[in-house]
Design an enzyme around this catalytic site. Sequence first.
Site, PDB file in Angstrom:
ATOM      1  CB  CYS A  72      -0.933   0.000   1.208  1.00  0.00           C
ATOM      2  SG  CYS A  72      -0.061   0.117   2.788  1.00  0.00           S
ATOM      3  CE  LYS A  73      -1.858   6.057  -3.487  1.00  0.00           C
ATOM      4  NZ  LYS A  73      -2.743   7.225  -3.741  1.00  0.00           N
TER       5      LYS A  73
END
EC number: 3.1.3.78
Length: 222
Positions: A72-73
């Site tokens: 994920c970011k």
Amino acid sequence: AELPPPYTAIASPDASGVPVINCRVCQSLINLDGKLHQHVVKCTVCNEATPIKNPPSGKKYVRCPCNCLLICKDTSRRIGCPRPNCRRIINLGPVMLIPEEQPAQPALPVQPEGTRVVCGHCGNTFLWMELRFNTLAKCPHCKKISSVGSALPRRRCCAYITIGMICIFIGVGLTVGTQDFARRFHATYVSWAIAYLLGLICLIRACYWGAIKVSYPEHSFA
């Protein structure tokens, strides 16, 4: 004599010279031959993914308590596990990150926030993240929509019945009071039709809210 090449934890050759790495879940050896260009590799024993490189720029690795490796970011604060049998909502913390320079550690379970709801259609339990009840929820198991709590459908059913009956009474009043006028001006029939149509639509919506399935909260973590 020449010094041996530096040791790296990512790809340690075994006795046969083939680069291998320990699985971060079951600790089995994973053959990295022909896979060193990848960021993650899949274990053939437990079928879970293990990172062998740092994540791409702006990304980070997150290990779900069910051992699913997520990317994920790096600015993400909440992430959902995509596995159908898990569906956890993970609040990201430093214990969930998997830095490559440290040995693998078991991920600590994160207490989910929200409410466990029993679906009114299939009877399965799912996690509902709304902080208030009386909303509509879509069950991730049967994909059907139900109301969380019975207050919302009861309130809306009564409201639609009231509005529908008012529209029908208005239509009846127009029909009785403007019959002579309607014979000369046929556009008056349009107002009759609009009043009856609005009343019918409201009564149909009342039937929908009266028949909708209700899901009830099981336990709240919030």
